[in-house]
Design a protein around this motif. Sequence first.
Motif: not given
Lengths: 225, 225
Positions: B12-23
């Motif tokens: 969850c955190s991984e994906i969250e981060q990737k969404i936030a950063t635009g990945a």
Amino acid sequence: MTNKYKASALICSEIEQKIATGAYKDGEKLNEAALSEQFNVSRTPLREAFQILDGIGLVELIPNRGAFVRRPSMTRLVEMFEFMAELEAWCVKLATRRLTSAQQLYLKRAASDCARALKEGKNDDYYEANNRLHGMIYQASGNAVLEEETLRMHRRLRPFRRKQLDVSGRLEQSMQEHDDILAAMDEGDEEKAAELMRKHIYTLGNTYDQYLAALEEVPADIMNL
Amino acid sequence: MTNKYKASALICSEIEQKIATGAYKDGEKLNEAALSEQFNVSRTPLREAFQILDGIGLVELIPNRGAFVRRPSMTRLVEMFEFMAELEAWCVKLATRRLTSAQQLYLKRAASDCARALKEGKNDDYYEANNRLHGMIYQASGNAVLEEETLRMHRRLRPFRRKQLDVSGRLEQSMQEHDDILAAMDEGDEEKAAELMRKHIYTLGNTYDQYLAALEEVPADIMNL
DNA sequence: TTCACACAGATTATATACAATCTTATAAAA
DNA sequence: TTTTATAAGATTGTATATAATCTGTGTGAA
């Protein structure tokens, strides 16, 4: 158009209802094996339902421990309504500033639908129109996040809301309050509209003395919004 | 004492981060098979993570269709901070009325911990103490539902909050704002405390220029709430 | 007794297998 | 050409199997 929902959604409503009515007691552990047998599904959709209920706050999910019922106490229910009242008050405050004429028209229509349903004694119609009215106010706030959170809270309160509440002319009173709120919005008096809305929701809250009396075991039902 | 989390939380955190950063881009479909291979887990915990993200609003889960990224637009991010500011303002308003002396002491300590961390340049410590301070204000509101919802919103905003924002002495300013808020609470001036808190959160909102840069769509003046 | 440890049974977490549903491509009919 | 039908492939939903973790009980040592 199919009518088949995901199993988890159905299970979710079932459990939700059982918690609200007290069939499942506060703190009780929900056994996966037993419930999956009872609902005739595997553990997978059941666990999905647990997660949803955890999000709603009706269940607490503890890692490696399981799902535990979290039935709101009277205090907590009051707090939920207090919170809801504040959200709705904020919605109507912003809506008063930002209401478009199309939205205004929509509100009037919902209000008159409420009136008609009331006169004809069609409670279901009343609730539908009532939801439309409140929903439009959320939307007219112009803040989509606020709108979503208010809808979410509305949904959380649903199982504790009474379905047919014609006792003591509460419906008429509720209708009158709607009209007063819309009038305040027309006047552009956002503070007044907000205060009226706050009271409107509070009043609903106050009628949960029924719930209070019934709290220990009986079907939990409260009034309408 | 084990330190092993559930897989879904990590994912969850991984994906969250990737969404936030635009990945992961807005609207993009998250493929279960591909991601479960990438994260080296089965589809089960992955789907669990999707549900959590759906609850947070970073993903939209459509039945029989899958999970789609829902990256907040700049407008939406502003709305989230606007909502958060209102929640925190309400918390501090109630807290001003209801604060116990023990809670007051706890707040002072958190504030002084902030000051110390700032002086020693320990950013992590600052954030920890800062969270303690805000968390206690939520709690002191005396409304557990409000407290939980505010915490939830705090968590939702986390991926969009910059980690080390020492630019342009923002930390000092933030600290000063804390002091002003506590002072207003001491005076029992709940309206003033609420207004200061509202501004405090708004200002935080202004620091998402990192996000802004990544978002590449936004006029700068939208940031100046 | 009281504490520590370990083992067995129960329960949750994850992986995999199977079923249902959707998507896409192709082809026949209007 | 456009539309509709349909079948294959891909993807999601659910069931089941395996692995990891927890809980409780009993034994032995201090």
